[in-house]
Design a protein around this motif. Structure first.
Motif, PDB file in Angstrom:
ATOM      1  N   MET A  17       0.723  -0.942   0.267  1.00 25.72           N
ATOM      2  CA  MET A  17      -0.038  -0.226  -0.053  1.00 25.72           C
ATOM      3  C   MET A  17       0.821   1.035  -0.108  1.00 25.72           C
ATOM      4  N   ALA A  18       0.656   2.397  -0.912  1.00 29.07           N
ATOM      5  CA  ALA A  18       1.162   3.695  -0.872  1.00 29.07           C
ATOM      6  C   ALA A  18       0.522   4.611  -0.203  1.00 29.07           C
ATOM      7  N   VAL A  19       0.965   5.545   0.248  1.00 31.02           N
ATOM      8  CA  VAL A  19       0.372   6.664   0.884  1.00 31.02           C
ATOM      9  C   VAL A  19       0.884   7.821   0.514  1.00 31.02           C
ATOM     10  N   GLY A  20       0.124   8.822   0.665  1.00 33.92           N
ATOM     11  CA  GLY A  20       0.441  10.448   0.290  1.00 33.92           C
ATOM     12  C   GLY A  20      -0.464  11.255   0.887  1.00 33.92           C
ATOM     13  N   GLY A  21       0.007  12.511   0.585  1.00 30.12           N
ATOM     14  CA  GLY A  21      -1.236  13.699   0.794  1.00 30.12           C
ATOM     15  C   GLY A  21      -0.652  15.214   0.406  1.00 30.12           C
ATOM     16  N   CYS A  22      -1.359  15.881   1.162  1.00 30.24           N
ATOM     17  CA  CYS A  22      -1.031  17.312   0.527  1.00 30.24           C
ATOM     18  C   CYS A  22      -0.020  17.850   1.432  1.00 30.24           C
ATOM     19  N   PHE A  23       0.385  19.190   1.073  1.00 28.60           N
ATOM     20  CA  PHE A  23       1.445  19.654   1.657  1.00 28.60           C
ATOM     21  C   PHE A  23       1.544  20.086   3.292  1.00 28.60           C
ATOM     22  N   CYS A  24       0.145  20.424   3.695  1.00 29.76           N
ATOM     23  CA  CYS A  24      -0.053  20.791   5.179  1.00 29.76           C
ATOM     24  C   CYS A  24      -0.290  19.426   5.922  1.00 29.76           C
ATOM     25  N   GLY A  25      -0.800  18.465   5.266  1.00 30.24           N
ATOM     26  CA  GLY A  25      -1.095  16.935   5.761  1.00 30.24           C
ATOM     27  C   GLY A  25      -2.448  16.742   6.057  1.00 30.24           C
ATOM     28  N   ASP A  78      -6.921  23.785   2.334  1.00 31.34           N
ATOM     29  CA  ASP A  78      -6.228  24.738   3.264  1.00 31.34           C
ATOM     30  C   ASP A  78      -4.831  25.249   2.518  1.00 31.34           C
ATOM     31  N   CYS A  79      -4.133  24.217   2.051  1.00 33.46           N
ATOM     32  CA  CYS A  79      -2.788  24.633   1.254  1.00 33.46           C
ATOM     33  C   CYS A  79      -2.867  24.527  -0.063  1.00 33.46           C
TER      34      CYS A  79
END
Length: 142
Positions: free
Chosen positions: A1-9, A75-76
């Motif tokens: 499984m891979a994960v990621g997200g936005c700059f602010c989390g 938000d970001c």
């Protein structure tokens, strides 16, 4: 499984399985969405993604003529993914995930681009991706 997200989390995305395809896109919309010269995207089945947080939705008609909804962190502002909309107004089964949001560089190294699209929009000093199919427009999404 891979994960990621936005700059602010505040928005996180996990996926299971493998991408259906991977693509570099040189279209005008991708340049405007990201502020870069092209995007690198993975195409997944929506059922394989888990999204937490509350991304903002922006709908428009894409260069391809398809209706698409793009999702950003409210938000970001990080661009996260896009959904092609069916003629019925419901989301399609696939999601176009912006590869740059993934946290693990090994995942990105595993998946070279399989195709480059809107190649007529590629700036002339960027070379075509080695081994990737080169298309002037948008292929049908699976």
């Amino acid at each position: 499984m891979a994960v990621g997200g936005c700059f602010c989390g505040k928005v996180r995305i996990e996926y299971s399985g493998q991408p259906i395809t991977s693509a570099l896109c040189h279209c005008f919309d991708c340049r405007k969405l990201t502020g870069t010269l092209y995007t690198y995207n993975f195409v997944f089945k929506m059922a394989d993604l888990k999204i937490t947080g509350s991304p903002k939705e922006v709908a428009k008609t894409a260069d391809s003529g398809n209706q698409i909804k793009n999702y950003f962190c409210s938000d970001c502002g990080t661009p996260l993914y896009g959904l092609k909309m069916e003629s019925t107004g419901t989301p399609g089964e696939t999601v176009i995930l912006r590869a740059g949001i993934l946290d693990d560089i090994a995942v990105l190294n595993e998946h070279k681009p399989k195709v480059e699209i809107y190649t007529d929009g590629r700036v002339n000093w960027i070379s075509p991706a080695e081994g990737a199919d080169q298309l002037i427009g948008m292929p049908p999404l699976p």
